[in-house]
Scaffold this active site. Structure first.
Site, PDB file in Angstrom:
ATOM      1  N   SER A  39       0.813  -1.213   0.000  1.00  0.00           N
ATOM      2  CA  SER A  39       0.000   0.000   0.000  1.00  0.00           C
ATOM      3  C   SER A  39       0.854   1.274   0.000  1.00  0.00           C
ATOM      4  CB  SER A  39      -0.965  -0.045   1.192  1.00  0.00           C
ATOM      5  OG  SER A  39      -1.949   0.932   1.094  1.00  0.00           O
TER       6      SER A  39
ATOM      7  N   ASP B 200       9.897   5.516 -10.332  1.00  0.00           N
ATOM      8  CA  ASP B 200       9.479   6.145 -11.594  1.00  0.00           C
ATOM      9  C   ASP B 200      10.306   7.377 -11.916  1.00  0.00           C
ATOM     10  OD1 ASP B 200       7.606   4.249 -12.151  1.00  0.00           O
ATOM     11  OD2 ASP B 200       5.881   5.601 -12.148  1.00  0.00           O
TER      12      ASP B 200
ATOM     13  N   LYS C 299      -0.820  -4.407  -3.101  1.00  0.00           N
ATOM     14  CA  LYS C 299      -2.120  -3.820  -2.721  1.00  0.00           C
ATOM     15  C   LYS C 299      -2.234  -2.440  -3.361  1.00  0.00           C
ATOM     16  CE  LYS C 299      -5.053  -2.283   1.058  1.00  0.00           C
ATOM     17  NZ  LYS C 299      -5.244  -0.935   0.486  1.00  0.00           N
TER      18      LYS C 299
END
Length: 451
Positions: free
Chosen positions: A297, A308, A322
């Site tokens: 999460s 990224d 998740k």
């Protein structure tokens, strides 16, 4: 019709109206247009069954108990993270983000209908008692956990400091279940721990994203910087997540202002973006992030954003997966609803659901004594999990069947020198720091070779 029957039907009608209003509100935000009549029709069956039970069942039952059980079943049919909570369950759930409660100290989920340990929380009674990830909890005291909800299990295992509770555990290496007697304690989860490693590297362990985690981490980072840290290791292993705001704020420490951290998308295509804020620690200090199958999460949000934007090297194992967002909805009489409303996406648009964050450098831990570790539990193992619309998962991605076990070594069993993930992070950071210190002229010098 008797007065009792009239009262019952009045209650049933009010229930039907309340449930229908809730459905319309969640779906259309006030638009009671097409489909409303159909929903009333379906609710008629519910009231018929409720009436039949109340008038014909061999023993008298409380209407509230029937309604609560029906609502539990309704939410259980959705996904593993949606649930109806009684007033007691809802109160327990709100305790979690405060980081202090009386209990055992384990993260649990439901796998194949069985209450299963994701990971024990470090330095808690469960950790010290030897509870391991992958353990299946079959009984709590004398009550079977079959069909027990997560919040029912949590409420039964929490309690006053000093009180003892017995839980029955089945483990892959056990021939039969074993009872563990554990004394509850105040679980004070200090979410941030930090220290210097090798004299020049700052190590920060974040165990959970709580309300105070960002403030505590900011202080820890600046203390490490004052101690001479030239690189940062952020350890998110076995971090189950927590508050979204905390994840965004902590990501902001390492990213330029107004850079995308994560965005969410609901079923209607509505997109909410969360960007980095002004409180920056350093956008340039060399950094690695440690993750594993227990990083979930909010941990996946932070590691996904830093990956990224190529801000840090991610080291370890693929994360839990998740990638869904839950909304808490208070209901009447103190009850509550935890319902999945949207999915998380990394800044570059990758869905986390089921697939998790793949590290830049995959490093598997191995036990010094050569023993096998505990079975790995991921989102893709959970019954009723949501699909990832971006990928069609093959058999190797669908988690761990009983015939295909992925195992992991418990972190608590490793000394620092045996922690190969940590050692790889130290090695990489020191090379990075050395490279940064090289004179620009030398780095620009063409490579020469002699023959």
């Amino acid at each position: 019709m008797s007065l009792r029957s009239k009262s019952f039907w009045a209650l049933t009608l009010l229930l039907a109206l309340a449930v229908t209003s809730a459905i319309i509100g969640l779906r259309f935000t006030g638009d009671a247009g097409a489909g409303s009549a159909e929903e009333y029709k379906e609710l008629r069956l519910f009231t018929e069954v409720l009436s039949a039970i109340k008038h014909n069942y061999v023993e008298e039952v409380e209407t509230k108990d029937l309604v609560y059980d029906a609502l539990r079943g309704m939410l259980r049919s959705l996904d593993p993270h949606s649930s109806f909570m009684t007033p007691e369950d809802f109160k327990e759930m709100k305790v979690d983000t405060k980081g202090e409660f009386g209990g055992l100290g384990i993260q649990i989920s439901i796998r194949n209908g069985v209450l299963t340990v994701i990971a024990p929380i470090e330095d808690t009674p469960a950790w010290r008692a030897g509870i391991e990830a992958g353990d299946r909890i079959l009984r709590i005291e004398d009550e079977s956990t079959k069909d027990m909800t997560l919040y029912e299990a949590v409420s039964k295992m929490r309690g006053k400091k000093g009180t003892k509770i017995n839980i029955s555990i089945m483990r892959q290496s056990f021939k039969k279940p074993r009872d563990f007697g554990i004394v509850r304690d105040i679980i004070q989860i200090k979410s941030v721990k930090s220290r210097m490693i090798k004299n020049n590297l700052g190590y920060v362990k974040l165990s959970q994203f709580q309300a105070r985690s960002a403030d505590d981490m900011y202080k820890a980072l600046n203390d490490l910087k004052s101690d001479g840290a030239e690189g940062i290791i952020l350890d998110l292993r076995n971090n189950p997540g927590g508050l979204l705001d905390s994840a965004v704020e902590i990501s902001s420490f390492f990213l330029p202002r107004d850079q995308m951290v994560v965005y969410t998308m609901d079923r209607y295509g509505n997109r909410n973006e969360y960007k980095s804020r002004s409180k920056t620690f350093s956008e340039k200090i060399p950094m690695t992030v440690l993750v594993n199958q227990g990083s979930a999460s909010a941990s996946e949000i932070v590691s996904g954003a830093l990956k990224d934007w190529k801000r840090a090297m991610i080291i370890g194992n693929t994360t839990f997966g998740k990638g869904s967002v839950q909304k808490l909805i208070p209901l009447s009489e103190g009850a509550g609803l935890r319902i999945t409303t949207s999915k998380y996406y990394t800044p570059k648009g990758t869905s986390i659901q089921n697939t998790g964050i793949t590290p830049d450098i995959e490093v598997k831990l191995s036990s010094p004594d050569g023993e096998n570790g505990h079975p790995v539990l991921r989102e893709s193992d959970l019954e009723g999990r949501l699909d990832n619309e971006q990928t069609e998962m093959d058999d190797s991605q669908k988690g761990n069947s009983d015939e295909n076990h992925e195992t992991a070594v418990p972190l608590k069993d490793l000394k620092e020198e045996d922690d190969t993930q940590l050692q790889r992070a130290i090695e990489l950071l020191n090379k990075w720091i050395t490279y940064k210190k090289m004179p620009a002229a030398l780095m620009d010098e063409p490579v020469k070779s002699s023959t």
